[in-house]
Design a protein around this motif. Structure first.
Motif, PDB file in Angstrom:
ATOM      1  N   SER A 181      -4.868   6.184  -9.064  1.00 24.72           N
ATOM      2  CA  SER A 181      -3.631   5.082  -7.734  1.00 24.72           C
ATOM      3  C   SER A 181      -3.443   6.018  -7.115  1.00 24.72           C
ATOM      4  O   SER A 181      -3.868   6.467  -6.195  1.00 24.72           O
ATOM      5  CB  SER A 181      -2.392   6.043  -8.971  1.00 24.72           C
ATOM      6  OG  SER A 181      -2.342   5.356 -10.554  1.00 24.72           O
ATOM      7  N   LEU A 182      -2.504   4.522  -6.239  1.00 23.12           N
ATOM      8  CA  LEU A 182      -2.008   5.284  -5.306  1.00 23.12           C
ATOM      9  C   LEU A 182      -0.380   5.996  -4.643  1.00 23.12           C
ATOM     10  O   LEU A 182       0.278   4.521  -5.416  1.00 23.12           O
ATOM     11  CB  LEU A 182      -1.962   4.657  -3.525  1.00 23.12           C
ATOM     12  CG  LEU A 182      -3.060   3.722  -2.939  1.00 23.12           C
ATOM     13  CD1 LEU A 182      -2.689   2.947  -2.199  1.00 23.12           C
ATOM     14  CD2 LEU A 182      -3.685   5.662  -1.686  1.00 23.12           C
ATOM     15  N   ILE A 183      -0.120   6.966  -4.431  1.00 29.48           N
ATOM     16  CA  ILE A 183       1.215   7.682  -4.749  1.00 29.48           C
ATOM     17  C   ILE A 183       1.674   8.076  -3.150  1.00 29.48           C
ATOM     18  O   ILE A 183       0.964   8.456  -2.819  1.00 29.48           O
ATOM     19  CB  ILE A 183       0.938   8.402  -5.731  1.00 29.48           C
ATOM     20  CG1 ILE A 183      -0.189   8.393  -6.997  1.00 29.48           C
ATOM     21  CG2 ILE A 183       2.689   9.044  -6.155  1.00 29.48           C
ATOM     22  CD1 ILE A 183       0.526   7.951  -8.524  1.00 29.48           C
ATOM     23  N   ALA A 184       2.864   7.193  -3.220  1.00 24.97           N
ATOM     24  CA  ALA A 184       3.198   8.045  -1.736  1.00 24.97           C
ATOM     25  C   ALA A 184       4.747   8.938  -1.927  1.00 24.97           C
ATOM     26  O   ALA A 184       4.166   9.965  -3.101  1.00 24.97           O
ATOM     27  CB  ALA A 184       4.111   7.018  -1.241  1.00 24.97           C
ATOM     28  N   ASP A 185       4.792   9.362  -0.606  1.00 29.22           N
ATOM     29  CA  ASP A 185       5.992  11.140  -0.956  1.00 29.22           C
ATOM     30  C   ASP A 185       7.073  10.742  -2.036  1.00 29.22           C
ATOM     31  O   ASP A 185       7.398   9.348  -2.024  1.00 29.22           O
ATOM     32  CB  ASP A 185       5.755  11.230  -0.297  1.00 29.22           C
ATOM     33  CG  ASP A 185       4.896  12.359   0.848  1.00 29.22           C
ATOM     34  OD1 ASP A 185       3.659  12.286   0.303  1.00 29.22           O
ATOM     35  OD2 ASP A 185       4.665  12.835   1.811  1.00 29.22           O
ATOM     36  N   LEU A 194      -6.662   0.620  -4.139  1.00 26.58           N
ATOM     37  CA  LEU A 194      -7.363   1.754  -4.712  1.00 26.58           C
ATOM     38  C   LEU A 194      -8.552   1.663  -4.059  1.00 26.58           C
ATOM     39  O   LEU A 194      -9.544   3.440  -4.626  1.00 26.58           O
ATOM     40  CB  LEU A 194      -6.898   1.437  -6.062  1.00 26.58           C
ATOM     41  CG  LEU A 194      -5.725   0.974  -6.243  1.00 26.58           C
ATOM     42  CD1 LEU A 194      -5.674   0.783  -8.368  1.00 26.58           C
ATOM     43  CD2 LEU A 194      -4.780   2.237  -5.958  1.00 26.58           C
ATOM     44  N   THR A 204       5.453  14.370  -3.079  1.00 29.81           N
ATOM     45  CA  THR A 204       5.497  13.914  -4.638  1.00 29.81           C
ATOM     46  C   THR A 204       5.401  15.292  -5.585  1.00 29.81           C
ATOM     47  O   THR A 204       4.340  15.842  -5.171  1.00 29.81           O
ATOM     48  CB  THR A 204       4.480  12.531  -5.159  1.00 29.81           C
ATOM     49  OG1 THR A 204       5.007  11.599  -4.332  1.00 29.81           O
ATOM     50  CG2 THR A 204       4.286  12.566  -6.429  1.00 29.81           C
ATOM     51  N   ARG A 220      -9.842   1.569   1.437  1.00 32.52           N
ATOM     52  CA  ARG A 220      -9.057   1.865   1.959  1.00 32.52           C
ATOM     53  C   ARG A 220      -8.858   2.882   3.194  1.00 32.52           C
ATOM     54  O   ARG A 220      -8.625   3.010   4.203  1.00 32.52           O
ATOM     55  CB  ARG A 220      -8.467   3.175   1.099  1.00 32.52           C
ATOM     56  CG  ARG A 220      -6.902   3.446   1.358  1.00 32.52           C
ATOM     57  CD  ARG A 220      -5.793   3.520   0.827  1.00 32.52           C
ATOM     58  NE  ARG A 220      -6.942   5.365  -0.504  1.00 32.52           N
ATOM     59  CZ  ARG A 220      -7.108   5.667  -1.058  1.00 32.52           C
ATOM     60  NH1 ARG A 220      -7.559   5.070  -2.549  1.00 32.52           N
ATOM     61  NH2 ARG A 220      -8.093   6.743  -0.974  1.00 32.52           N
ATOM     62  N   CYS A 261       0.976  -1.310   0.029  1.00 35.32           N
ATOM     63  CA  CYS A 261      -0.363   0.650   0.462  1.00 35.32           C
ATOM     64  C   CYS A 261       1.017   1.749  -0.206  1.00 35.32           C
ATOM     65  O   CYS A 261       0.415   2.207   0.876  1.00 35.32           O
ATOM     66  CB  CYS A 261      -0.957  -0.270   1.454  1.00 35.32           C
ATOM     67  SG  CYS A 261      -2.526   1.315   0.925  1.00 35.32           S
ATOM     68  N   GLY A 262       1.861   1.539  -0.740  1.00 34.83           N
ATOM     69  CA  GLY A 262       2.953   2.324  -1.170  1.00 34.83           C
ATOM     70  C   GLY A 262       3.529   3.011  -0.289  1.00 34.83           C
ATOM     71  O   GLY A 262       4.939   3.810  -0.628  1.00 34.83           O
ATOM     72  N   ARG A 263       3.513   2.630   1.046  1.00 38.85           N
ATOM     73  CA  ARG A 263       4.497   2.903   1.779  1.00 38.85           C
ATOM     74  C   ARG A 263       4.673   2.525   3.749  1.00 38.85           C
ATOM     75  O   ARG A 263       5.335   2.551   4.276  1.00 38.85           O
ATOM     76  CB  ARG A 263       4.059   4.624   3.157  1.00 38.85           C
ATOM     77  CG  ARG A 263       3.332   4.735   3.515  1.00 38.85           C
ATOM     78  CD  ARG A 263       3.115   6.213   4.222  1.00 38.85           C
ATOM     79  NE  ARG A 263       3.735   6.607   4.825  1.00 38.85           N
ATOM     80  CZ  ARG A 263       4.665   7.597   5.405  1.00 38.85           C
ATOM     81  NH1 ARG A 263       2.472   8.430   5.744  1.00 38.85           N
ATOM     82  NH2 ARG A 263       4.952   8.172   6.491  1.00 38.85           N
ATOM     83  N   TYR A 264       3.326   1.316   3.474  1.00 41.22           N
ATOM     84  CA  TYR A 264       3.842   0.477   5.413  1.00 41.22           C
ATOM     85  C   TYR A 264       4.311  -1.000   4.629  1.00 41.22           C
ATOM     86  O   TYR A 264       4.331  -1.193   3.780  1.00 41.22           O
ATOM     87  CB  TYR A 264       2.165  -0.250   4.595  1.00 41.22           C
ATOM     88  CG  TYR A 264       1.371   1.567   5.284  1.00 41.22           C
ATOM     89  CD1 TYR A 264       1.238   1.648   6.564  1.00 41.22           C
ATOM     90  CD2 TYR A 264       0.779   1.937   4.092  1.00 41.22           C
ATOM     91  CE1 TYR A 264       0.556   3.246   7.309  1.00 41.22           C
ATOM     92  CE2 TYR A 264       0.347   3.210   4.681  1.00 41.22           C
ATOM     93  CZ  TYR A 264      -0.142   3.673   5.503  1.00 41.22           C
ATOM     94  OH  TYR A 264      -0.681   4.684   5.790  1.00 41.22           O
TER      95      TYR A 264
END
Lengths: 370, 396
Positions: free
Chosen positions: A291-295, A255, A280, A260, A32-35
């Motif tokens: 979309s899921l976008i992390a920093d 998503l 970002t 979420r 999930c992008g950052r976990y």
């Protein structure tokens, strides 16, 4: 609830996660992008005031140690309790790598006995869910259960899932290991259990002495008659990762904004290691949808139905579709990827087109340049 | 407190009310104002300190200190939770004989002489909490030592037109300051003081005590301490800084500095792993960009949900831009929400504010000589559905 301690098995199903767990435990698998998967177990425990935790590892645990450090990001750097990590061969009696949960628990009996808590929660680390253990505890007491087994509803699409049969009161009468994948929605074990600590110690010692190794197969399955095992159906989003296919499917499921939000806010915040990435940057010409976008990403190309972890670069003219790109990935100008799981620090060079299939997403291993 | 000797202690002046930021500082001190999506202004001097190897920092607060105190906490996000040193929030306090608010910048340090003395430092670095810049204080300190100065003042070259807005340091060829002019009508040079000073602590200590004894003094570094030291023939040097630096004390300068983040030619680049800016993290999931979103030349932070049009803007942690909404040339601060069909242009939307459906805040503009009429919506304020906030207007 300070009367409960937590034990996390960091390794599970690794053989079926193939390349994704080549260098890491299931617990440290990014999601999930950052976990990482262990963030859910740690955060659920902390949010339920369960702060005396043991983590049992088997192999490849350096990525896990690097992620957890002293537990500060989960507020688990405590004088009392906090996190204890148990590598293999932790005790003098462990002459070989533990062969299952019973041996693993037996090797840390001193740790389990030492804490002042009366109850214990045992969990696998292939689960993304937001669980309030206070509610589980209330149900455990209300039912007069010996063991409360958390369950969830899903299709047993990968084999070896444990389906439960229960009576009208919710007591589990049978646990069956599904041999043929099926599309019927079935109540299955989440491999998360709550029980009294002294009962756990008795069960583990007894089984160890008989030479048993497998908690599910040797204690729970045959124990339905003698032990009062109650099901606790877990509410809200539950993602369980058994193999590459389910990893991909669950990554795409989050998503959905409602699912979420459920995962990240149902009972409390999900914490993770802080990396101080910048926000970002979307450049002119960027095109990003669903979309899921992390920093820390830098996006000049097109990203559709995908998950980007921290620090991913998408150059102008690059296309990412239905894919997962982990931390530090770089998709160069004109490259096109679809149904790809790109592990950390993968580079896809200019004008390359690569793709998998929805039913068989392709994994690009860590540090590879295509 | 473990007070092992420290070579240099930093004192960060964070007590300013920030009246020129109007409603943005109604409930929080200026250094706690949000910047660049996930930062606060104070993250810059704090991160500069730790990146420069300075690990003992006193933060002087007095105006609306609660949010700032809570934000700094034990200093852990900046790696400033130390056994020896670390970050200390220093509000004015009751003393046995008398007690007072901080009367001026110099008085704020004067009132904390005992704090500094505990670390027996050779040098004290004085910083302000309202500037955006990345600077290696260690280099400034070594210049100070090399020249055998009593005080070193960081200066930046500004245009001659701008010079009359700053304190100007007139120097000899070797950088020694012979004259200081506060906001001169006819500037002789363009070395503007950045409000960053390195002092030899024993010298500064003496001047603070003398300044306090002078009842006519306004107890200010620029107005009193520096002129007094110059008059006495102490050795004051200018330290030339050439990177990005901006005072974000006004609505327009705060907006401009945020816009500079979007302009790669501005010199303000936060994506530099060698000089990270640290911030307290709020543990939000990655941002989600929806099926109808169109985003260009913007910064989007974790926790955001974007389904509208965003162009040339900075969207902060946990903010939401709904379907059909348009945000351009604006800053949306943490947790704010721009509802369906609303439009926001050339504006700052305060933290937690809500722009109702179809509402219109600010307007597209080309700017006269680089001047824009920036609209401001106060933190936690709700602009009603269909409401209008004119260009340059502020609502609270």
């Amino acid at each position: 609830m300070n009367n409960i301690m937590g034990i996390i098995f960091a390794s599970d199903n690794e053989s079926k996660l193939n390349e994704l767990t080549l260098h890491r435990t299931t617990a440290s698998l990014p999601f999930c992008g950052r976990y990482r998967f262990i963030d859910f177990a740690l955060s659920n425990f902390v949010n339920s005031q369960i702060t005396n935790l043991g983590i049992i590892t088997r192999n490849n645990y350096s990525s896990l140690m690097d992620h957890i450090r002293m537990g500060r990001d989960w507020d688990l750097n405590r004088k009392n309790g906090g996190i204890a990590v148990f590598p293999p061969y932790v005790s003098n009696s462990a002459r070989s790598m533990n062969r299952g949960k019973i041996e693993a628990l037996y090797s840390i009996l001193d740790f389990i006995k030492r804490g002042s808590e009366d109850y214990v929660v045992i969990t696998n680390s292939n689960i993304a869910a937001n669980i309030d253990f206070d509610h589980v505890f209330d149900a455990h007491i209300a039912k007069g259960a010996d063991i409360t087994m958390l369950t969830y509803m899903a299709q047993p699409i990968s084999s070896r899932k444990a389906a439960v049969v229960k009576d009208n009161d919710g007591r589990i009468t049978q646990i069956r290991v599904v041999q043929t994948p099926s599309s019927v929605l079935t109540e299955m074990s989440l491999n998360v259990y709550m029980l009294r600590k002294d009962l756990l110690v008795d069960l583990v010692v007894d089984s160890y002495e008989r030479g048993y190794t497998d908690l599910e197969k040797h204690i729970l399955q045959p124990g339905c008659d003698t032990l009062k095992i109650f099901a606790y159906p877990t509410e809200g989003y539950v993602g369980v990762i058994d193999d590459v296919k389910s990893y991909y499917a669950e990554s795409m499921r989050v998503l959905d904004t409602d699912l979420r939000n459920d995962l990240f806010t149902r009972n409390g915040t999900i914490f993770t290691k802080v990396k101080d990435s910048v926000p970002t940057r979307y450049r002119p010409g960027a095109e990003v949808n669903n979309s899921l976008i992390a920093d820390g990403c830098d996006i000049g190309g097109k990203v559709i139905n995908s998950v980007l972890f921290r620090g991913v670069t998408v150059e102008k003219g690059a296309v990412i579709e239905n894919s997962i790109v982990m931390e530090g990935g770089k998709i160069c100008e004109g490259a096109h990827i679809s149904y790809i799981i790109a592990d950390k620090d993968v580079t896809v060079t200019s004008n390359k087109t690569i793709g998998g299939y929805e039913t068989y997403p392709m994994v690009i291993v860590k540090n590879k340049t295509v | 407190m473990n007070s092992r000797k420290k070579e240099c202690v930093a004192m960060l002046l964070a007590g300013g009310q920030g009246t020129r930021l109007y409603s943005l500082t109604k409930d929080i001190a200026k250094p706690a104002v949000s910047f660049g999506g996930k930062y606060r202004i104070i993250d810059f001097p704090l991160s500069n300190c730790i990146n420069s190897g300075i690990d003992t920092i006193g933060v002087l607060t007095q105006y609306q200190p609660f949010a700032l105190n809570q934000y700094i906490g034990n200093g852990q996000p900046w790696d400033l939770d130390r056994l020896s040193g670390g970050v200390f929030v220093l509000p004015p306090y009751m003393k046995s004989k008398n007690s007072d608010w901080y009367k001026g910048t110099a008085n704020a340090i004067y009132q904390n002489i005992a704090f500094i003395d505990k670390f027996s430092p050779e040098y004290v670095l004085v910083l302000s909490g309202d500037h955006i810049y990345k600077m290696d204080y260690a280099d400034m300190l070594s210049e100070h030592k090399r020249r055998g100065a009593d005080c070193t003042i960081a200066v930046i070259d500004v245009s001659i037109e701008e010079a009359s807005r700053f304190g100007i340091m007139n120097t000899k060829e070797d950088g020694e300051i012979y004259e200081f002019e506060e906001k001169p009508k006819k500037p002789k040079s363009t070395n503007a003081s950045m409000g960053i000073y390195v002092f030899n602590w024993d010298k500064l200590r003496k001047y603070l005590i003398e300044d306090e004894a002078d009842s006519k003094s306004s107890n200010d570094f620029g107005k009193n301490i520096i002129p007094d030291m110059l008059a006495d023939g102490q050795k004051l040097y200018a330290y030339k800084f050439s990177g990005y630096w901006k005072d974000v004390g006004t609505i327009n300068s705060l907006w401009e500095a945020n816009m500079d983040l979007l302009d790669e030619g501005s010199g303000l680049n936060l994506a530099d792993n060698g000089w990270k800016i640290y911030a307290r993290n709020t543990a939000e999931p990655p941002h989600y960009t929806g099926r109808d979103a169109v985003i260009s030349n913007s910064l989007i932070t974790e926790g955001c949900e974007i389904d509208g049009d965003v162009v040339n803007s900075v969207i902060s942690t946990g903010a939401e831009v709904c379907r059909g909404a348009k945000v351009s040339h604006s800053i949306v601060m943490p947790g704010a929400k721009v509802c369906e069909g609303a439009s926001v242009a050339y504006a700052i939307i305060g933290a937690g504010a809500v722009i109702g459906s179809g509402a219109k805040v600010g307007k597209e503009q080309s700017g006269k000589d680089g001047n824009y009429d920036i609209s401001v919506v106060a933190p936690n304020y709700t602009v009603k559905d269909g409401g209008v906030v004119d260009a340059g207007a502020m609502v609270e």
